[in-house]
Design a protein around this motif. Structure first.
Motif, PDB file in Angstrom:
ATOM      1  N   ASN A   1       5.366 -22.366  32.269  1.00 16.21           N
ATOM      2  CA  ASN A   1       4.597 -22.289  33.514  1.00 16.21           C
ATOM      3  C   ASN A   1       4.820 -21.016  34.340  1.00 16.21           C
ATOM      4  OD1 ASN A   1       7.146 -23.135  34.173  1.00 16.21           O
ATOM      5  ND2 ASN A   1       6.536 -25.137  34.955  1.00 16.21           N
ATOM      6  N   PHE A   2       6.020 -20.410  34.252  1.00 13.24           N
ATOM      7  CA  PHE A   2       6.231 -19.218  35.086  1.00 13.24           C
ATOM      8  C   PHE A   2       5.665 -17.962  34.417  1.00 13.24           C
ATOM      9  CE2 PHE A   2      10.189 -19.367  32.578  1.00 13.24           C
ATOM     10  CZ  PHE A   2      10.242 -18.081  32.102  1.00 13.24           C
ATOM     11  N   ALA A   3       5.178 -18.121  33.176  1.00 19.59           N
ATOM     12  CA  ALA A   3       4.733 -16.935  32.433  1.00 19.59           C
ATOM     13  C   ALA A   3       3.222 -16.900  32.293  1.00 19.59           C
ATOM     14  CB  ALA A   3       5.380 -16.938  31.053  1.00 19.59           C
ATOM     15  N   GLN A   4       2.527 -16.977  33.380  1.00 20.24           N
ATOM     16  CA  GLN A   4       1.072 -16.936  33.310  1.00 20.24           C
ATOM     17  C   GLN A   4       0.570 -15.711  34.083  1.00 20.24           C
ATOM     18  OE1 GLN A   4      -0.206 -19.105  31.205  1.00 20.24           O
ATOM     19  NE2 GLN A   4       1.785 -20.085  31.021  1.00 20.24           N
ATOM     20  N   GLY A   5      -0.745 -15.531  34.064  1.00 19.77           N
ATOM     21  CA  GLY A   5      -1.428 -14.531  34.895  1.00 19.77           C
ATOM     22  C   GLY A   5      -0.787 -13.167  34.884  1.00 19.77           C
ATOM     23  N   ASP A   6      -0.388 -12.746  36.108  1.00 18.47           N
ATOM     24  CA  ASP A   6       0.189 -11.423  36.340  1.00 18.47           C
ATOM     25  C   ASP A   6       1.296 -11.043  35.378  1.00 18.47           C
ATOM     26  OD1 ASP A   6      -1.089 -10.407  38.414  1.00 18.47           O
ATOM     27  OD2 ASP A   6       0.692 -10.292  39.740  1.00 18.47           O
ATOM     28  N   PHE A   7       2.229 -11.987  35.192  1.00 17.59           N
ATOM     29  CA  PHE A   7       3.400 -11.690  34.376  1.00 17.59           C
ATOM     30  C   PHE A   7       2.981 -11.410  32.937  1.00 17.59           C
ATOM     31  CE2 PHE A   7       7.014 -12.825  31.668  1.00 17.59           C
ATOM     32  CZ  PHE A   7       7.966 -11.960  32.172  1.00 17.59           C
ATOM     33  N   LEU A   8       2.105 -12.267  32.393  1.00 19.46           N
ATOM     34  CA  LEU A   8       1.660 -12.061  31.012  1.00 19.46           C
ATOM     35  C   LEU A   8       0.873 -10.761  30.863  1.00 19.46           C
ATOM     36  CD1 LEU A   8       0.627 -15.348  29.184  1.00 19.46           C
ATOM     37  CD2 LEU A   8       2.648 -13.920  28.883  1.00 19.46           C
ATOM     38  N   GLU A   9       0.129 -10.404  31.920  1.00 16.01           N
ATOM     39  CA  GLU A   9      -0.592  -9.114  31.884  1.00 16.01           C
ATOM     40  C   GLU A   9       0.389  -7.956  31.785  1.00 16.01           C
ATOM     41  OE1 GLU A   9      -3.454  -8.687  35.102  1.00 16.01           O
ATOM     42  OE2 GLU A   9      -4.271 -10.647  34.489  1.00 16.01           O
ATOM     43  N   LYS A  10       1.494  -8.056  32.542  1.00 14.56           N
ATOM     44  CA  LYS A  10       2.519  -7.003  32.469  1.00 14.56           C
ATOM     45  C   LYS A  10       3.118  -6.954  31.066  1.00 14.56           C
ATOM     46  CE  LYS A  10       4.118  -7.399  37.242  1.00 14.56           C
ATOM     47  NZ  LYS A  10       5.227  -7.921  38.068  1.00 14.56           N
ATOM     48  N   VAL A  11       3.344  -8.133  30.490  1.00  9.07           N
ATOM     49  CA  VAL A  11       3.926  -8.179  29.144  1.00  9.07           C
ATOM     50  C   VAL A  11       2.995  -7.482  28.157  1.00  9.07           C
ATOM     51  CG1 VAL A  11       4.587  -9.712  27.232  1.00  9.07           C
ATOM     52  CG2 VAL A  11       5.235 -10.303  29.575  1.00  9.07           C
ATOM     53  N   GLU A  12       1.698  -7.754  28.283  1.00 13.17           N
ATOM     54  CA  GLU A  12       0.747  -7.155  27.338  1.00 13.17           C
ATOM     55  C   GLU A  12       0.711  -5.630  27.510  1.00 13.17           C
ATOM     56  OE1 GLU A  12      -3.218  -8.797  27.376  1.00 13.17           O
ATOM     57  OE2 GLU A  12      -3.717  -7.743  25.511  1.00 13.17           O
ATOM     58  N   LYS A  13       0.572  -5.211  28.785  1.00 12.87           N
ATOM     59  CA  LYS A  13       0.395  -3.786  29.063  1.00 12.87           C
ATOM     60  C   LYS A  13       1.674  -2.973  28.793  1.00 12.87           C
ATOM     61  CE  LYS A  13      -1.358  -1.196  32.845  1.00 12.87           C
ATOM     62  NZ  LYS A  13      -1.029  -1.313  34.230  1.00 12.87           N
ATOM     63  N   ARG A  14       2.807  -3.508  29.234  1.00 11.26           N
ATOM     64  CA  ARG A  14       4.036  -2.706  29.159  1.00 11.26           C
ATOM     65  C   ARG A  14       4.773  -2.871  27.836  1.00 11.26           C
ATOM     66  NH1 ARG A  14       6.695  -4.255  34.992  1.00 11.26           N
ATOM     67  NH2 ARG A  14       4.857  -3.780  36.265  1.00 11.26           N
TER      68      ARG A  14
ATOM     69  N   LEU B   1      12.099 -12.037  25.737  1.00  7.14           N
ATOM     70  CA  LEU B   1      11.942 -11.331  27.009  1.00  7.14           C
ATOM     71  C   LEU B   1      12.825 -11.920  28.091  1.00  7.14           C
ATOM     72  CD1 LEU B   1       8.063 -11.313  27.401  1.00  7.14           C
ATOM     73  CD2 LEU B   1       9.505  -9.368  26.794  1.00  7.14           C
ATOM     74  N   MET B   2      13.192 -11.055  29.022  1.00  7.31           N
ATOM     75  CA  MET B   2      13.831 -11.538  30.246  1.00  7.31           C
ATOM     76  C   MET B   2      12.868 -11.225  31.384  1.00  7.31           C
ATOM     77  SD  MET B   2      16.783 -12.945  31.003  1.00  7.31           S
ATOM     78  CE  MET B   2      18.304 -12.392  30.233  1.00  7.31           C
ATOM     79  N   ASN B   3      12.592 -12.221  32.202  1.00  6.66           N
ATOM     80  CA  ASN B   3      11.786 -12.018  33.409  1.00  6.66           C
ATOM     81  C   ASN B   3      12.755 -11.709  34.543  1.00  6.66           C
ATOM     82  OD1 ASN B   3      10.406 -12.369  35.811  1.00  6.66           O
ATOM     83  ND2 ASN B   3       9.273 -14.185  35.142  1.00  6.66           N
ATOM     84  N   VAL B   4      12.831 -10.420  34.896  1.00  4.05           N
ATOM     85  CA  VAL B   4      13.752  -9.993  35.960  1.00  4.05           C
ATOM     86  C   VAL B   4      12.920  -9.770  37.227  1.00  4.05           C
ATOM     87  CG1 VAL B   4      15.539  -8.320  36.619  1.00  4.05           C
ATOM     88  CG2 VAL B   4      15.174  -8.840  34.202  1.00  4.05           C
ATOM     89  N   HIS B   5      12.968 -10.712  38.137  1.00  3.27           N
ATOM     90  CA  HIS B   5      12.187 -10.645  39.389  1.00  3.27           C
ATOM     91  C   HIS B   5      10.723 -10.295  39.119  1.00  3.27           C
ATOM     92  CE1 HIS B   5      15.997 -10.974  41.345  1.00  3.27           C
ATOM     93  NE2 HIS B   5      16.404  -9.816  40.877  1.00  3.27           N
ATOM     94  N   GLY B   6      10.114 -10.914  38.111  1.00  7.60           N
ATOM     95  CA  GLY B   6       8.682 -10.711  37.853  1.00  7.60           C
ATOM     96  C   GLY B   6       8.363  -9.560  36.917  1.00  7.60           C
ATOM     97  N   ASP B   7       9.401  -8.810  36.477  1.00  6.39           N
ATOM     98  CA  ASP B   7       9.157  -7.723  35.530  1.00  6.39           C
ATOM     99  C   ASP B   7       9.759  -8.066  34.170  1.00  6.39           C
ATOM    100  OD1 ASP B   7       7.740  -5.902  37.152  1.00  6.39           O
ATOM    101  OD2 ASP B   7       9.617  -5.405  38.190  1.00  6.39           O
ATOM    102  N   PRO B   8       8.974  -7.879  33.096  1.00  8.88           N
ATOM    103  CA  PRO B   8       9.495  -8.228  31.768  1.00  8.88           C
ATOM    104  C   PRO B   8      10.311  -7.108  31.123  1.00  8.88           C
ATOM    105  CG  PRO B   8       7.176  -7.620  31.605  1.00  8.88           C
ATOM    106  CD  PRO B   8       7.551  -7.482  33.057  1.00  8.88           C
ATOM    107  N   TYR B   9      11.435  -7.469  30.496  1.00 11.18           N
ATOM    108  CA  TYR B   9      12.263  -6.550  29.710  1.00 11.18           C
ATOM    109  C   TYR B   9      12.477  -7.166  28.334  1.00 11.18           C
ATOM    110  CZ  TYR B   9      13.361  -4.002  33.958  1.00 11.18           C
ATOM    111  OH  TYR B   9      13.266  -3.249  35.089  1.00 11.18           O
ATOM    112  N   VAL B  10      12.445  -6.331  27.299  1.00 11.85           N
ATOM    113  CA  VAL B  10      12.669  -6.855  25.944  1.00 11.85           C
ATOM    114  C   VAL B  10      14.160  -7.038  25.711  1.00 11.85           C
ATOM    115  CG1 VAL B  10      12.387  -6.424  23.472  1.00 11.85           C
ATOM    116  CG2 VAL B  10      10.594  -5.722  25.066  1.00 11.85           C
ATOM    117  N   ILE B  11      14.544  -8.233  25.281  1.00 10.46           N
ATOM    118  CA  ILE B  11      15.932  -8.495  24.881  1.00 10.46           C
ATOM    119  C   ILE B  11      16.076  -8.261  23.389  1.00 10.46           C
ATOM    120  CG2 ILE B  11      17.613 -10.327  24.548  1.00 10.46           C
ATOM    121  CD1 ILE B  11      17.011 -11.417  27.096  1.00 10.46           C
ATOM    122  N   GLU B  12      15.066  -8.678  22.638  1.00 11.79           N
ATOM    123  CA  GLU B  12      15.134  -8.471  21.191  1.00 11.79           C
ATOM    124  C   GLU B  12      13.752  -8.604  20.584  1.00 11.79           C
ATOM    125  OE1 GLU B  12      16.981 -11.564  18.919  1.00 11.79           O
ATOM    126  OE2 GLU B  12      16.041 -13.145  20.081  1.00 11.79           O
TER     127      GLU B  12
END
Ligand code: AMP
Ligand code: GLY
Length: 428
Positions: free
Chosen positions: A241-254, A278-289
């Motif tokens: 549920n926390f990975a919708q909309g904006d966040f997923l768009e960032k994941v796709e783009k970045r 992925l780690m969601n760090v305050h709304g920004d995605p970072y790749v863990i592996e």
């Protein structure tokens, strides 16, 4: 079409279950499979590492499509091996070649790939045994906690989070000089600790285009409230549920677009799954592996939400035709609860008789992971034994259906977590 799934776990049972539903499916083989896969495919007793045995099976059974489940054969180059045979040049394989599989086979390779292609990930440095003194100096300069990762494959165990410098020094020494994870830890990535919420995103790429599959969250620690040692995964939920909309768009783009573009730039012809931790760090995605295959037990919640014919989807991937393909995702929630042998992830017994295995219904399915037949019985044959998936209009309904089925199944010393999804439910 004749198809082969390589592997023997819950992920492979799920892939075989979904492939077997296709009208195009003539003969479906699985090597080596388990007691559950035998009901949707023909088990063939060939190990996933026996490339020659697999090649002979493909030739003998005129197999046209191979879906490789686990990472080890991919990292060891099963794709390159099969395609190098003169009669198998046209074989369709879902799973990358040796070079692409380095994204999972070497953490250092993955970090360099991300740095080169501007993909957000934790800051890191890599050290070998020869550079131990340098690594010790480096540790003095970093913030604690710090993450130490074995460079090579370590069955999901090669990551140690160290709380202080003393722990970090002693772990570093064990990894580099005492072969804590065998040769996998002869090179160590020292990585900044990221604090946030984890999730897994799955991408299917044909090397040119990509499709984003449903995301999932898995529950790695053995104990409730995420306590105790890490396992291969004790349960999972999709969607997250926390990975919708904006966040997923960032994941796709970045992350997703630069990853697929990066593979192209490096001339890595990649046809297969990319599982991005992925780690969601305050709304920004970072790749863990990166993993170069589907997750287990994430497959058990992702596949039931894909309405498409899986043979079509796998063929489109292998044939480079994903851009013409439209995914049809079920909005339902899927949950899976993994039932394990008591003692796992340490020592545990095998050979316990499993009772109460129900027939799957439209909204609950038992996927087998570590099981085998013994006479008329089905017995435990691994740490993770079953993954019980429920589907529902919401998370509560999905979980009720998983846990209802779980409550019918018994063996000596069975264990499962009772809190799968609870953290997500409190966010709703
Ligand atoms: P991996 O095998 O790379 O998935 O790592 C195992 C687990 O270690 C992950 O699921 C995370 O919980 C944790 N982990 C890995 N890298 C980091 C990091 N940089 N910061 C915090 N936790 C991490
Ligand atoms: N569930 C984590 C993995 O498959 O690696």
């Amino acid at each position: 079409m004749n198809i082969l799934v390589v592997g023997s776990g819950g992920r492979e049972h799920t892939l075989a279950w979904k492939l077997s539903q296709s009208k195009k499916c003539q003969n479906l083989y699985i090597a080596p499979g388990n007691a559950g896969t035998g009901s949707v495919a023909q088990n063939v007793p060939i190990d996933a590492g026996d490339f020659e045995g697999i090649k002979n099976l493909i030739l003998e059974k005129e197999i046209e499509l191979v879906v490789v489940g686990p990472e080890v054969p991919l990292v060891d180059g099963i794709r390159d091996y099969l395609l190098s045979h003169e009669k198998l040049e046209k074989l369709k394989i879902v799973g990358p070649g040796k070079e692409g599989a380095q994204l999972e086979g070497s953490k250092d390779y993955a970090k360099r790939f991300m740095q080169k292609h501007g993909i957000p990930t934790a800051a890191s440095k890599t050290f070998t045994k020869e550079a131990l003194a340098e690594a010790v100096e480096y540790l003095k300069t970093v913030k604690m906690p710090i993450v130490l990762k074995a460079d090579g494959l370590a069955a999901g165990k090669g990551v140690i989070i160290c709380k202080n410098l003393k722990e970090a020094n002693s772990t570093l020494d064990k990894m580099l000089t005492k072969s804590m994870f065998g040769s996998a830890s002869h090179r160590v990535v020292i990585e900044e600790f990221l604090s946030g919420i984890e999730l897994s995103v799955f991408v299917l790429t044909d090397g040119k285009s990509y499709k984003i599959l449903p995301e999932a969250k898995d529950y790695k620690p053995i104990g409730e409230n995420n306590t105790g040692p890490n396992t291969g995964g004790m349960g999972s939920i999709s969607p997250v549920n926390f990975a919708q909309g904006d966040f997923l768009e960032k994941v796709e783009k970045r992350i997703i677009i630069p990853t697929v573009e990066g593979l192209k730039k490096e001339h890595i012809d990649y046809q297969g799954f990319i599982f991005i931790g992925l780690m969601n760090v305050h709304g920004d995605p970072y790749v863990i592996e990166y993993n170069v295959r589907m997750g287990d037990p994430e497959t058990q919640v992702v596949m039931p939400r894909i309405n498409n014919d899986l043979i079509d989807l796998m063929e489109a991937t292998a044939d480079g035709k994903l851009s013409e393909y439209a995914l049809d995702i079920d909005p339902k929630t899927a949950s899976t609860v993994v039932m394990v042998a008591g003692g796992y992830p340490d020592t545990y017994d095998k050979g316990e008789i499993i009772n109460g295995l129900a027939t799957p219904s439209d909204h609950s399915i038992v996927f087998h992971a570590g099981t085998k037949r013994s006479g008329n019985d089905i017995v435990t044959n691994g740490g993770r034994v079953l993954a019980v998936t429920g589907l529902g209009d919401n998370m509560q309904e999905a979980l009720d259906r998983s846990y209802n089925l779980v409550s019918n199944i018994h063996w000596n010393n069975v264990y499962f977590r009772k809190d799968i999804g609870h953290d997500l439910m409190s966010m709703e």
